[in-house]
Design a protein around this motif. Structure first.
Motif, PDB file in Angstrom:
ATOM      1  N   ALA A 199      61.000 -32.966 -41.927  1.00 38.77           N
ATOM      2  CA  ALA A 199      62.703 -32.935 -40.973  1.00 38.77           C
ATOM      3  C   ALA A 199      62.590 -31.091 -40.973  1.00 38.77           C
ATOM      4  O   ALA A 199      63.764 -29.982 -40.114  1.00 38.77           O
ATOM      5  N   GLY A 200      62.791 -30.765 -42.862  1.00 35.31           N
ATOM      6  CA  GLY A 200      63.020 -29.294 -42.845  1.00 35.31           C
ATOM      7  C   GLY A 200      61.791 -28.260 -42.154  1.00 35.31           C
ATOM      8  O   GLY A 200      62.190 -26.994 -41.697  1.00 35.31           O
ATOM      9  N   ILE A 201      60.354 -28.535 -42.417  1.00 36.19           N
ATOM     10  CA  ILE A 201      59.788 -28.242 -41.554  1.00 36.19           C
ATOM     11  C   ILE A 201      60.213 -27.788 -40.150  1.00 36.19           C
ATOM     12  O   ILE A 201      59.324 -27.139 -39.558  1.00 36.19           O
ATOM     13  N   LYS A 202      60.374 -28.713 -39.747  1.00 38.66           N
ATOM     14  CA  LYS A 202      60.292 -29.128 -37.738  1.00 38.66           C
ATOM     15  C   LYS A 202      61.311 -28.376 -37.612  1.00 38.66           C
ATOM     16  O   LYS A 202      61.670 -27.872 -36.136  1.00 38.66           O
ATOM     17  N   GLN A 203      63.138 -27.963 -38.115  1.00 37.23           N
ATOM     18  CA  GLN A 203      63.871 -27.751 -38.060  1.00 37.23           C
ATOM     19  C   GLN A 203      63.710 -25.726 -37.780  1.00 37.23           C
ATOM     20  O   GLN A 203      63.805 -25.383 -37.123  1.00 37.23           O
ATOM     21  N   SER A 204      62.402 -25.820 -38.669  1.00 38.56           N
ATOM     22  CA  SER A 204      62.069 -24.060 -38.875  1.00 38.56           C
ATOM     23  C   SER A 204      61.699 -23.960 -36.968  1.00 38.56           C
ATOM     24  O   SER A 204      61.088 -22.691 -37.196  1.00 38.56           O
ATOM     25  N   GLY A 205      60.801 -24.384 -36.478  1.00 37.74           N
ATOM     26  CA  GLY A 205      60.333 -24.340 -35.793  1.00 37.74           C
ATOM     27  C   GLY A 205      58.945 -24.206 -35.726  1.00 37.74           C
ATOM     28  O   GLY A 205      57.796 -23.377 -34.770  1.00 37.74           O
ATOM     29  N   ALA A 206      57.988 -23.654 -37.007  1.00 41.12           N
ATOM     30  CA  ALA A 206      56.869 -23.511 -37.710  1.00 41.12           C
ATOM     31  C   ALA A 206      55.982 -23.971 -37.002  1.00 41.12           C
ATOM     32  O   ALA A 206      55.752 -25.460 -37.235  1.00 41.12           O
ATOM     33  N   PRO A 207      54.743 -23.453 -36.030  1.00 41.04           N
ATOM     34  CA  PRO A 207      53.586 -24.499 -35.775  1.00 41.04           C
ATOM     35  C   PRO A 207      52.505 -24.953 -37.268  1.00 41.04           C
ATOM     36  O   PRO A 207      51.611 -24.186 -37.421  1.00 41.04           O
ATOM     37  N   ILE A 208      53.453 -25.849 -37.717  1.00 40.58           N
ATOM     38  CA  ILE A 208      53.197 -26.486 -39.290  1.00 40.58           C
ATOM     39  C   ILE A 208      52.217 -28.208 -38.683  1.00 40.58           C
ATOM     40  O   ILE A 208      53.462 -28.553 -38.265  1.00 40.58           O
ATOM     41  N   GLN A 209      50.831 -28.920 -39.166  1.00 41.11           N
ATOM     42  CA  GLN A 209      51.349 -29.495 -38.754  1.00 41.11           C
ATOM     43  C   GLN A 209      51.343 -30.322 -40.467  1.00 41.11           C
ATOM     44  O   GLN A 209      49.916 -29.898 -40.931  1.00 41.11           O
ATOM     45  N   VAL A 210      51.215 -31.344 -40.349  1.00 42.74           N
ATOM     46  CA  VAL A 210      51.839 -32.315 -42.016  1.00 42.74           C
ATOM     47  C   VAL A 210      51.377 -33.488 -41.883  1.00 42.74           C
ATOM     48  O   VAL A 210      51.756 -34.554 -40.935  1.00 42.74           O
ATOM     49  N   SER A 211      50.349 -33.544 -42.672  1.00 43.03           N
ATOM     50  CA  SER A 211      50.106 -34.429 -43.356  1.00 43.03           C
ATOM     51  C   SER A 211      50.176 -34.896 -44.570  1.00 43.03           C
ATOM     52  O   SER A 211      50.818 -34.492 -45.667  1.00 43.03           O
ATOM     53  N   GLU A 212      51.116 -36.675 -44.306  1.00 44.19           N
ATOM     54  CA  GLU A 212      51.753 -37.084 -45.906  1.00 44.19           C
ATOM     55  C   GLU A 212      49.911 -37.643 -46.474  1.00 44.19           C
ATOM     56  O   GLU A 212      49.304 -38.522 -46.561  1.00 44.19           O
ATOM     57  N   VAL A 213      49.984 -37.433 -47.562  1.00 42.81           N
ATOM     58  CA  VAL A 213      48.775 -38.398 -48.064  1.00 42.81           C
ATOM     59  C   VAL A 213      49.356 -38.626 -49.378  1.00 42.81           C
ATOM     60  O   VAL A 213      50.118 -38.581 -50.840  1.00 42.81           O
ATOM     61  N   ALA A 214      49.196 -39.990 -50.149  1.00 42.41           N
ATOM     62  CA  ALA A 214      49.502 -40.685 -51.155  1.00 42.41           C
ATOM     63  C   ALA A 214      48.854 -40.976 -52.663  1.00 42.41           C
ATOM     64  O   ALA A 214      47.410 -40.862 -52.178  1.00 42.41           O
ATOM     65  N   THR A 215      49.489 -40.837 -53.315  1.00 42.17           N
ATOM     66  CA  THR A 215      48.213 -40.255 -54.604  1.00 42.17           C
ATOM     67  C   THR A 215      48.389 -41.452 -55.610  1.00 42.17           C
ATOM     68  O   THR A 215      47.824 -41.605 -56.786  1.00 42.17           O
ATOM     69  N   GLY A 216      49.356 -42.027 -56.089  1.00 46.26           N
ATOM     70  CA  GLY A 216      49.530 -43.356 -56.841  1.00 46.26           C
ATOM     71  C   GLY A 216      50.599 -42.435 -57.667  1.00 46.26           C
ATOM     72  O   GLY A 216      50.986 -41.507 -58.004  1.00 46.26           O
ATOM     73  N   ALA A 217      50.640 -43.392 -58.734  1.00 45.65           N
ATOM     74  CA  ALA A 217      51.520 -44.459 -59.636  1.00 45.65           C
ATOM     75  C   ALA A 217      51.122 -42.934 -60.914  1.00 45.65           C
ATOM     76  O   ALA A 217      51.990 -42.817 -62.074  1.00 45.65           O
ATOM     77  N   GLN A 218      49.574 -42.809 -61.459  1.00 43.77           N
ATOM     78  CA  GLN A 218      49.250 -42.157 -62.915  1.00 43.77           C
ATOM     79  C   GLN A 218      48.582 -41.540 -61.937  1.00 43.77           C
ATOM     80  O   GLN A 218      48.768 -40.687 -61.264  1.00 43.77           O
ATOM     81  N   VAL A 219      49.089 -39.977 -63.359  1.00 42.91           N
ATOM     82  CA  VAL A 219      48.654 -38.739 -63.486  1.00 42.91           C
ATOM     83  C   VAL A 219      47.198 -38.754 -63.014  1.00 42.91           C
ATOM     84  O   VAL A 219      46.420 -37.979 -61.614  1.00 42.91           O
ATOM     85  N   ASN A 220      45.839 -39.375 -63.606  1.00 37.23           N
ATOM     86  CA  ASN A 220      44.735 -39.176 -63.599  1.00 37.23           C
ATOM     87  C   ASN A 220      44.060 -39.744 -61.687  1.00 37.23           C
ATOM     88  O   ASN A 220      43.373 -39.672 -61.134  1.00 37.23           O
ATOM     89  N   ASP A 221      45.068 -40.642 -61.041  1.00 39.14           N
ATOM     90  CA  ASP A 221      44.729 -41.291 -59.672  1.00 39.14           C
ATOM     91  C   ASP A 221      45.440 -39.902 -59.555  1.00 39.14           C
ATOM     92  O   ASP A 221      44.275 -39.834 -58.108  1.00 39.14           O
ATOM     93  N   GLU A 222      46.132 -39.165 -59.233  1.00 36.04           N
ATOM     94  CA  GLU A 222      46.808 -38.068 -58.397  1.00 36.04           C
ATOM     95  C   GLU A 222      45.771 -37.312 -58.675  1.00 36.04           C
ATOM     96  O   GLU A 222      45.852 -36.127 -57.665  1.00 36.04           O
ATOM     97  N   LEU A 223      45.626 -36.678 -59.314  1.00 33.89           N
ATOM     98  CA  LEU A 223      44.732 -35.209 -59.605  1.00 33.89           C
ATOM     99  C   LEU A 223      43.255 -36.207 -59.063  1.00 33.89           C
ATOM    100  O   LEU A 223      42.976 -34.882 -57.997  1.00 33.89           O
ATOM    101  N   ASN A 224      42.994 -36.598 -58.793  1.00 36.10           N
ATOM    102  CA  ASN A 224      41.464 -37.340 -58.253  1.00 36.10           C
ATOM    103  C   ASN A 224      41.784 -37.219 -56.881  1.00 36.10           C
ATOM    104  O   ASN A 224      40.997 -37.137 -55.781  1.00 36.10           O
ATOM    105  N   ARG A 225      43.131 -37.717 -56.558  1.00 34.09           N
ATOM    106  CA  ARG A 225      43.381 -37.898 -55.326  1.00 34.09           C
ATOM    107  C   ARG A 225      43.693 -36.650 -54.387  1.00 34.09           C
ATOM    108  O   ARG A 225      43.096 -36.492 -52.811  1.00 34.09           O
TER     109      ARG A 225
END
Length: 361
Positions: A199-225
């Motif tokens: 929402a904050g990015i959208k409010q700024s009006g900046a031409p930014i394309q956002v991707s939401e990426v799930a990483t997982g609850a474990q640190v090793n998974d997060e790093l790998n993803r």
């Protein structure tokens, strides 16, 4: 934008808390179960039973909550009370509900729960009230705009912190592709942040394309993803995360590939040591401090006040604030080891700064 690092209890609750802090410290501290000695009176307060306050958490072994547990311990030492730290290691809501029901059946004197599900905790909270047990939320307060029965919430305004993060991302990146990483989509201690960031990015009006990426609850998974995401999206202009583990992993990936020198911006949440180092080294642009110590300290204080006042001093919703930690102000976090940031077990008096810098945008 820098929002107040601390927003203390208002009115009479603040005065009463000041009296508590002037009172005698009692008892020792504990781990999963901690507490003080007998339930004698403290300061100017009456003699009480040794109250037992139960904290139900969604990731009981996560290092973020080290400072929270120190806050609980310190408040219990002041008040001659004890506590239990329970819940789930891996954000399993049914395990948290079971822990809460156990606390209710065990006649806990008060319960603090991270409400990471929009509905699952409503029935247990109401059941606690039928037995005269007060309940407050901490760290997570359910779905934004959907009230729950907890008496108060102690923690960061998660959605608004995400909005401020989104605005900062827009200033840093200005245009292009941005990845927002989240450990467990839908979980209500972090989902409001990513919703707010978008929402904050959208409010700024900046031409930014956002991707939401799930990483997982474990640190090793997060790093790998996160590493795998970058390998497949080398044209990304910014990588940001809304949880502690993913933020640290963003920093590791940024360092591995020298991304900041290539113009990629990065940042996220919380104060894991590696995250702070990456900020100091210019690898990450910021992280957000949400005062985890206060998220343990104030629930104990408020539940205690509820009990000794016969319920007249109802718990007050308390913001633990938002502070952007950047290369300009990260040094004290790196050089000061304390219980307040979860970086040391030692109790010590830390000399405050000679000058106070006001919050800035």
């Amino acid at each position: 934008m820098g929002i107040s690092r601390r927003k203390f209890l208002g009115g009479g609750a603040a005065a009463a808390t000041a009296l508590l802090l002037a009172g005698c410290r009692g008892g020792g501290q504990g781990g999963a179960t901690g507490g003080g000695g007998g339930g004698g009176g403290v300061g100017n307060f009456p003699t009480t039973p040794q109250y037992n306050f139960v904290f139900v958490n969604h990731v009981t072994t996560n290092p973020f909550f080290t400072a929270t547990q120190y806050g609980i311990q310190d408040a219990c030492a002041i008040l001659n009370c004890k506590y239990q730290w329970t819940g789930s290691e891996n954000s399993v809501v049914s395990e948290m509900v079971n822990a809460m029901n156990t606390a209710i059946d065990g006649n806990a004197d008060g319960i603090a729960v991270s409400i990471v599900d929009p509905k699952a905790f409503n029935e247990p909270i109401l059941r606690a009230y039928q037995k005269g047990i007060p309940v407050v939320a901490y760290n997570a307060n359910g779905a934004p705009g959907k009230p729950n029965p907890a008496l108060a919430y102690i923690g960061q305004d998660l959605y608004e912190s995400g909005v401020e993060m989104g605005k900062r991302i827009a200033k840093l990146v200005k245009k292009g592709k941005v990845a927002l990483f989240i450990a467990t989509p839908g979980q209500l201690n972090i989902q409001p942040r990513i919703d707010g960031a978008k929402a904050g990015i959208k409010q700024s009006g900046a031409p930014i394309q956002v991707s939401e990426v799930a990483t997982g609850a474990q640190v090793n998974d997060e790093l790998n993803r996160i590493d795998a995401y970058y390998q497949g999206h080398k044209d990304v202009n910014g990588m940001f995360a809304v949880d502690a583990g993913s933020t640290q992993s963003v920093g590791q990936v940024m360092k591995k590939y020298g991304l900041h020198k290539k113009g990629v911006k990065g940042g996220g949440y919380d104060l894991l040591p590696k995250t702070l180092q990456y900020i100091d080294e210019g690898i990450l642009d910021f992280t957000i401090d949400q005062q985890p110590y206060e998220q343990g300290f104030w629930p104990v204080m408020q539940l205690y006040l509820w009990r000794i006042s016969g319920g007249l001093m109802s718990p007050s919703s308390t913001s633990t604030g938002l502070k952007f930690v950047t290369k300009e102000n990260v040094k004290p976090y790196l050089t000061t080891k304390s219980r307040y940031e979860g970086s040391s077990k030692k109790e010590k008096l830390i000399k405050p700064p000679s000058k106070i810098t006001p919050p800035t945008a």
